[in-house]
Scaffold this motif. Structure first.
Motif, PDB file in Angstrom:
ATOM      1  N   ASP A  68      -0.960   6.377 -16.656  1.00  0.00           N
ATOM      2  CA  ASP A  68      -1.264   5.490 -15.533  1.00  0.00           C
ATOM      3  C   ASP A  68      -0.864   4.093 -15.971  1.00  0.00           C
ATOM      4  OD1 ASP A  68      -2.160   4.107 -13.355  1.00  0.00           O
ATOM      5  OD2 ASP A  68      -4.072   5.153 -13.224  1.00  0.00           O
ATOM      6  N   PRO A  69       0.240   3.564 -15.431  1.00  0.00           N
ATOM      7  CA  PRO A  69       0.728   2.259 -15.913  1.00  0.00           C
ATOM      8  C   PRO A  69      -0.312   1.150 -15.821  1.00  0.00           C
ATOM      9  CG  PRO A  69       2.381   3.333 -14.560  1.00  0.00           C
ATOM     10  CD  PRO A  69       1.134   4.152 -14.432  1.00  0.00           C
ATOM     11  N   ILE A  70      -1.033   1.088 -14.685  1.00  0.00           N
ATOM     12  CA  ILE A  70      -2.177   0.178 -14.561  1.00  0.00           C
ATOM     13  C   ILE A  70      -3.278   0.946 -13.846  1.00  0.00           C
ATOM     14  CG2 ILE A  70      -3.103  -1.962 -13.600  1.00  0.00           C
ATOM     15  CD1 ILE A  70      -0.377  -3.218 -13.846  1.00  0.00           C
ATOM     16  N   ASP A  71      -4.312   1.300 -14.560  1.00  0.00           N
ATOM     17  CA  ASP A  71      -5.462   1.971 -13.955  1.00  0.00           C
ATOM     18  C   ASP A  71      -6.451   0.891 -13.533  1.00  0.00           C
ATOM     19  OD1 ASP A  71      -6.991   4.207 -13.176  1.00  0.00           O
ATOM     20  OD2 ASP A  71      -8.251   3.965 -14.949  1.00  0.00           O
ATOM     21  N   GLY A  72      -6.724   0.840 -12.233  1.00  0.00           N
ATOM     22  CA  GLY A  72      -7.542  -0.234 -11.691  1.00  0.00           C
ATOM     23  C   GLY A  72      -6.685  -1.306 -11.050  1.00  0.00           C
ATOM     24  N   THR A  73      -5.663  -0.869 -10.296  1.00  0.00           N
ATOM     25  CA  THR A  73      -4.753  -1.838  -9.674  1.00  0.00           C
ATOM     26  C   THR A  73      -5.494  -2.788  -8.738  1.00  0.00           C
ATOM     27  OG1 THR A  73      -2.867  -0.341  -9.878  1.00  0.00           O
ATOM     28  CG2 THR A  73      -2.702  -2.089  -8.230  1.00  0.00           C
ATOM     29  N   ARG A  74      -6.496  -2.289  -8.016  1.00  0.00           N
ATOM     30  CA  ARG A  74      -7.249  -3.200  -7.138  1.00  0.00           C
ATOM     31  C   ARG A  74      -7.891  -4.317  -7.940  1.00  0.00           C
ATOM     32  NH1 ARG A  74      -8.207   1.641  -4.242  1.00  0.00           N
ATOM     33  NH2 ARG A  74      -7.536   1.492  -2.057  1.00  0.00           N
TER      34      ARG A  74
ATOM     35  N   ASP B  34       0.840  -1.197   0.000  1.00  0.00           N
ATOM     36  CA  ASP B  34       0.000   0.000   0.000  1.00  0.00           C
ATOM     37  C   ASP B  34       0.873   1.244   0.000  1.00  0.00           C
ATOM     38  OD1 ASP B  34      -2.527  -1.248   0.024  1.00  0.00           O
ATOM     39  OD2 ASP B  34      -2.286  -1.708   2.144  1.00  0.00           O
ATOM     40  N   LYS B  35       0.533   2.180  -0.863  1.00  0.00           N
ATOM     41  CA  LYS B  35       1.268   3.438  -0.917  1.00  0.00           C
ATOM     42  C   LYS B  35       0.902   4.302   0.291  1.00  0.00           C
ATOM     43  CE  LYS B  35      -0.107   4.090  -5.253  1.00  0.00           C
ATOM     44  NZ  LYS B  35      -0.252   4.688  -6.595  1.00  0.00           N
ATOM     45  N   PRO B  36       1.793   5.188   0.713  1.00  0.00           N
ATOM     46  CA  PRO B  36       1.498   6.027   1.887  1.00  0.00           C
ATOM     47  C   PRO B  36       0.371   7.013   1.604  1.00  0.00           C
ATOM     48  CG  PRO B  36       3.536   6.733   0.821  1.00  0.00           C
ATOM     49  CD  PRO B  36       3.137   5.445   0.169  1.00  0.00           C
TER      50      PRO B  36
ATOM     51  N   PRO C 223      -3.197   0.642  -3.462  1.00  0.00           N
ATOM     52  CA  PRO C 223      -2.152  -0.373  -3.617  1.00  0.00           C
ATOM     53  C   PRO C 223      -1.315  -0.157  -4.870  1.00  0.00           C
ATOM     54  CG  PRO C 223      -4.228  -1.238  -4.402  1.00  0.00           C
ATOM     55  CD  PRO C 223      -4.518   0.146  -3.877  1.00  0.00           C
ATOM     56  N   VAL C 224      -0.152  -0.787  -4.870  1.00  0.00           N
ATOM     57  CA  VAL C 224       0.714  -0.824  -6.039  1.00  0.00           C
ATOM     58  C   VAL C 224       1.356  -2.204  -6.077  1.00  0.00           C
ATOM     59  CG1 VAL C 224       2.739   0.088  -4.817  1.00  0.00           C
ATOM     60  CG2 VAL C 224       2.534   0.421  -7.294  1.00  0.00           C
ATOM     61  N   THR C 225       1.700  -2.662  -7.268  1.00  0.00           N
ATOM     62  CA  THR C 225       2.299  -3.982  -7.423  1.00  0.00           C
ATOM     63  C   THR C 225       3.586  -3.895  -8.230  1.00  0.00           C
ATOM     64  OG1 THR C 225       1.281  -4.572  -9.544  1.00  0.00           O
ATOM     65  CG2 THR C 225      -0.057  -4.926  -7.545  1.00  0.00           C
TER      66      THR C 225
END
Length: 259
Positions: free
Chosen positions: A86-92, A33-35, A40-42
């Motif tokens: 946005d490298p991945i929009d909808g990371t969740r 999880d980002k601050p 989230p980020v992967t």
């Protein structure tokens, strides 16, 4: 540089991004999880971001860079052109195994998006637009919904957008709410004409909506922030005051009812 050349560059980059992200999809890819509650980020987000930044900025020396997954710097504000990514929009959704995440890539010039791609590799959907050249899905032309009545209009929005406090006299419009987690995909679906409009009434990051805004506009739709101003991109703080997009009638009907 012709906008069609920039669009070809974005298209090739999006396809490569899809190959990288797909390798991580439904695996045990590391995530955190980002601050600041920024979500989230992967590993996949970061590898896609690294590839895009390397390839795109090498191809267009002098273009600025703005990405959700790259630390922002003021250098981009001096650039005439800027990549907004946005490298991945909808990371969740990516983490949960859904296929509705997207790669969202745009180039803005002096605040206006010139070329845009939204790519959903797991759904084989590549939306694209170049300013003055129309919008497409897998090379087929797009047109927004022609709907001319608000009753029953299908609108992509998160549930809090329909809280009565957001509407004049607490009069929530009689729409049918639908949802997709990716803002870029929501806007692309509006450009496709599958839904009548989308709205996000809270402050919205530029990388979530830059590409989608041009896809809607080039498909004949109307796009604004929640104050009914056309969006301008590459701002010092890269956030917009919400986003409303759709065919002109539905867009204006929603705007006229907002508190």
């Amino acid at each position: 540089m012709p906008v069609t050349d920039d669009l070809a560059l974005l298209t090739d980059a999006a396809l490569e991004a899809g190959k990288i992200a797909t390798r991580y999809f439904r695996t045990t890819a590391h995530r955190w999880d980002k601050p600041g509650g920024q979500g989230p980020v992967t590993e996949a987000d970061l590898e896609v971001d690294l590839m895009l930044r390397k390839e795109l900025t090498a191809a267009r020396a002098g273009y600025g860079w703005l990405s959700e997954e790259t630390e922002d710097t003021p250098d981009r504000l001096q650039a005439e052109h800027v990549f907004i990514v946005d490298p991945i929009d909808g990371t969740r959704s990516f983490i949960e195994g859904s296929t509705t995440w997207a790669h969202s890539l745009a180039i803005a010039r002096d605040g206006r998006v010139q070329a845009a791609v939204v790519y959903l590799p797991l759904r084989d959907k590549l939306y694209a637009a170049a300013l003055g050249h129309g919008a497409t899905l897998n090379d087929a032309p797009l047109t927004v919904s022609p709907r001319d009545q608000i009753e029953g209009a299908t609108v992509l929005a998160a549930r809090p957008n329909l809280d009565p406090s957001r509407w004049l006299n607490a009069d929530v419009p009689p729409i049918t709410r639908k949802f997709r987690s990716s803002l870029a995909y929501r806007m692309s679906l509006v450009g496709e004409g599958r839904f009548d409009a989308m709205m996000s009434l809270h402050p919205t990051w530029e990388w979530d909506v830059a590409a989608g805004s041009l896809i809607v506009e080039e498909a004949g739709g109307t796009v604004s922030d929640r104050t009914n101003q056309p969006p301008r991109f590459n701002n010092p703080t890269p956030r917009l005051s919400g986003m409303i997009a759709g065919g002109r009638f539905i867009h204006d009907a929603l705007m006229s009812r907002l508190a």
